[in-house]
Design a protein around this motif. Structure first.
Motif, PDB file in Angstrom:
ATOM      1  N   LYS A 226     -53.016  16.971  -4.573  1.00  0.00           N
ATOM      2  CA  LYS A 226     -53.403  16.208  -3.374  1.00  0.00           C
ATOM      3  C   LYS A 226     -52.883  14.779  -3.520  1.00  0.00           C
ATOM      4  O   LYS A 226     -53.069  14.149  -4.558  1.00  0.00           O
ATOM      5  CB  LYS A 226     -54.928  16.224  -3.232  1.00  0.00           C
ATOM      6  N   GLY A 227     -52.180  14.306  -2.481  1.00  0.00           N
ATOM      7  CA  GLY A 227     -51.588  12.965  -2.554  1.00  0.00           C
ATOM      8  C   GLY A 227     -50.154  12.999  -3.055  1.00  0.00           C
ATOM      9  O   GLY A 227     -49.493  11.965  -3.096  1.00  0.00           O
ATOM     10  N   THR A 359     -42.962  16.697   1.366  1.00  0.00           N
ATOM     11  CA  THR A 359     -44.425  16.670   1.178  1.00  0.00           C
ATOM     12  C   THR A 359     -45.160  16.423   2.497  1.00  0.00           C
ATOM     13  O   THR A 359     -46.351  16.690   2.595  1.00  0.00           O
ATOM     14  CB  THR A 359     -44.855  15.611   0.137  1.00  0.00           C
ATOM     15  N   SER A 360     -44.443  15.927   3.516  1.00  0.00           N
ATOM     16  CA  SER A 360     -45.121  15.734   4.807  1.00  0.00           C
ATOM     17  C   SER A 360     -45.525  17.077   5.431  1.00  0.00           C
ATOM     18  O   SER A 360     -46.326  17.115   6.358  1.00  0.00           O
ATOM     19  CB  SER A 360     -44.266  14.910   5.767  1.00  0.00           C
ATOM     20  N   GLU A 363     -48.904  16.896   3.760  1.00  0.00           N
ATOM     21  CA  GLU A 363     -49.674  15.709   4.113  1.00  0.00           C
ATOM     22  C   GLU A 363     -48.858  14.903   5.137  1.00  0.00           C
ATOM     23  O   GLU A 363     -48.006  14.085   4.752  1.00  0.00           O
ATOM     24  CB  GLU A 363     -49.992  14.891   2.847  1.00  0.00           C
ATOM     25  N   GLU A 365     -49.189  12.397   6.798  1.00  0.00           N
ATOM     26  CA  GLU A 365     -49.137  10.928   6.727  1.00  0.00           C
ATOM     27  C   GLU A 365     -48.025  10.408   5.810  1.00  0.00           C
ATOM     28  O   GLU A 365     -47.786   9.199   5.747  1.00  0.00           O
ATOM     29  CB  GLU A 365     -50.510  10.352   6.324  1.00  0.00           C
ATOM     30  N   HIS A 366     -47.329  11.305   5.104  1.00  0.00           N
ATOM     31  CA  HIS A 366     -46.200  10.867   4.272  1.00  0.00           C
ATOM     32  C   HIS A 366     -44.960  10.528   5.107  1.00  0.00           C
ATOM     33  O   HIS A 366     -43.935  10.104   4.568  1.00  0.00           O
ATOM     34  CB  HIS A 366     -45.846  11.935   3.231  1.00  0.00           C
TER      35      HIS A 366
END
Ligand code: FAD
Length: 492
Positions: A226-227, A359-360, A363, A365-366
């Motif tokens: 995560k992240g 990775t977007s 997530e 928001e990346h």
């Protein structure tokens, strides 16, 4: 060694440096980390540009239990620092003829996909996956988890079982020849040959034994932190802080001080820092050649073949590509020719295998809304090219042409921001000799033994942790190298 009141210095805050620091602090050492950069993590770094976040280095995360073991060792709860999820699809694989294969997690789903897409009898694939698992469990674990340079390792009870499991072809055949014999279908052979690149090797030269790497992703599975991958060094750095480790950033270690074959301390920022033990997370070549000025040993290590390096483009793309996932592979038509370039330093290959990490997809928001953060990776020899800008431009041209052809539209107008990483910048950011991603190569069947051990036989008090020493590069192996180095310190 009784650690109480003893001081340890760690040179470098790559993942192995950080985890060595936490482990030593857990045992009672006073620990100081010296890092030349103003950030920790080494190759595991983050790049943010124009609203896009990119993990700069590793993108494939396997064996989370090795990371968890570090937190358990330090008496901390893993989930307080880090969380991750299972991936249902490891990779989206694209071939030039339009075939798309999803590498599902779990044997049953993957085998069903192969049956559907390649229309072949999959019994060979199933027995190959089973053999990779056995190879890893019976033989691989010894090479990854044990002090293989110690004679006494070879007298333990596990060795007879390993010898029984060892087949001559694991050592005498190349990975590619083994895959051709076992898997037969060229697309399957190519998909599994690619696992050689997970430690920077060439499937046409590396021994068949490396096919056990496939077990880690295809049987055990890949995960997503995560992240993003940056969460790994973030978690381990926080662990170090909680364990009382002290950090000196912007502090390049200039030399290691020795007296009568024993390390005394280091010089950084013009000052001397004394220590009882030193763990170097810097490349083993630089450690000997520069920090110890031991040119003889340094030259010996310089002569060893490096693992591959890479050309990475970080592209902010102003569009979403529904056919892509987190991990994507666009294979070349001729893997042999491609590796002839990668290992024999010819001109950039016109049809490279391209890996894209986005990775977007996990997530959003990346990347800005409706956009994607592409990490575009092409294998490259570990050399510092005299005309690197020209080579970079040529690789970029080939990469855009290939992706445009395979995605059915010109992608160039959609690249709205760009950053690049080359062997030169990898070398200058992390002191990895020639920008090699995984230290020395594993192309030779004796490579595991030739790789430097976690303790110096020339300088008492000097230990090694990181991708350029035993058991090798890649996050799970670097974490193991820290564990092995600390075991040695405690045993001495
Ligand atoms: C583009 C790329 C993709 C990769 N993909 C994957 C992947 O998908 N999965 C995977 O598991 N692995 C992958 N790897 C490999 C993985 O990143 C490395 O094996 C691992 O991160 C190396 O960690 P390390 O502990 O050896 O230290 P490094 O990350 O090499 O860091 C060493 C640190 O030491 C510091 N240092 C060096 N010399 C000195 C000095 N004299 N004084 C002070 N500080 C010093 C450096 O600044 C650096 O911070 C990839 C690597 C790259 C670059």
């Amino acid at each position: 060694m009784n650690p109480q009141g003893k001081k340890a210095i760690i040179i470098g805050s790559g993942i192995a440096g950080l985890s060595s620091a936490a482990r030593l602090a857990a045992k009672g050492f006073e620990v100081l980390v010296f890092e030349k950069n103003d950030f920790y993590g080494g190759k595991l770094a983050l790049h943010v540009q124009d609203g896009y976040s990119f993990d700069m280095g590793p993108s494939i995360f396997t064996q989370p239990f090795v990371l968890e073991d570090l937190f358990t060792y330090c008496g901390k709860r893993f989930s307080d620092y880090f969380s991750y999820q299972n991936l249902q699809i490891n990779t989206h694989n694209f071939f030039n003829d339009g075939t798309e294969i999803l590498a599902y997690k779990g044997k049953a789903n993957f085998v069903a996909e192969i049956k559907k897409k390649l229309d072949i009898d999959t019994s060979r694939l199933e027995s190959y996956l089973l053999e990779a698992e056995r190879m890893y469990n019976d033989i691989g674990k010894i090479f990854l988890d044990e002090h293989i340079h110690d004679l006494k390792t070879w007298t333990t009870a596990r060795i007879p079982k390993a010898l029984k499991a060892l087949k001559w072809q694991y050592l005498m055949k190349s990975m590619h020849d083994y895959h051709t014999q076992k898997l037969q279908h060229p697309k399957l052979v190519q998909m599994f040959d690619r696992f050689a690149t997970y430690n920077g090797s060439n499937p046409y030269e590396a021994p068949a034994m490396l096919s056990m790497i496939a077990h880690l992703e295809m049987n055990e599975g890949a995960y997503y932190p995560k992240g993003g991958m940056i969460s790994i060094p973030n978690a381990v750095y926080q662990l170090c802080v909680d364990m009382g480790v002290q950090f000196h950033f912007n502090s390049k270690v200039e030399s290691i001080i020795t007296e009568e074959g024993k390390t005394e301390g280091i010089i950084a920022n013009g000052k001397i820092f004394f220590a009882d033990v030193i763990v170097t997370n810097s490349d083993v070549f630089y450690t000997y050649y520069d920090l110890l000025a031991d040119k003889e040993k340094g030259e010996q290590i310089r002569q060893m073949e490096r693992s591959t390096s890479a050309m990475i483009f970080y592209w902010g793309v102003n569009k979403e590509y529904k056919q892509l996932g987190l991990h994507n592979l666009f294979f070349s038509d001729n893997y042999k020719e491609e590796f002839d370039y990668v290992s024999k330093l010819q001109q950039p290959y016109h049809d490279p295998t391209i890996y894209i990490n986005i990775t977007s997809k996990m997530e959003p928001e990346h990347a800005p809304t409706g956009c994607e953060n592409w990490f575009v990776f092409v294998n490259k020899p570990a050399v510092i090219d005299a005309h690197e800008d020209d080579v970079t431009a040529t690789i970029k041209q080939h990469t855009i042409a290939k992706l445009s052809r395979m995605l059915g539209e010109d992608i160039a107008p959609h690249i709205v921001t760009e950053h690049t990483l080359t062997p030169t910048s990898i070398q200058s950011r992390t002191n990895s000799y020639l920008g090699a991603l995984y230290g020395t190569s594993s192309n030779n069947r004796m490579a595991a033994f030739k790789r430097h051990s976690n303790v110096s036989s020339r300088y008492k008090g000097l230990y090694f942790a990181g991708g350029s020493v035993h058991p090798g590069g890649g996050i799970p192996l670097c974490l193991r190298s820290a564990k092995l180095a600390v075991e040695k310190i405690l045993a001495d």
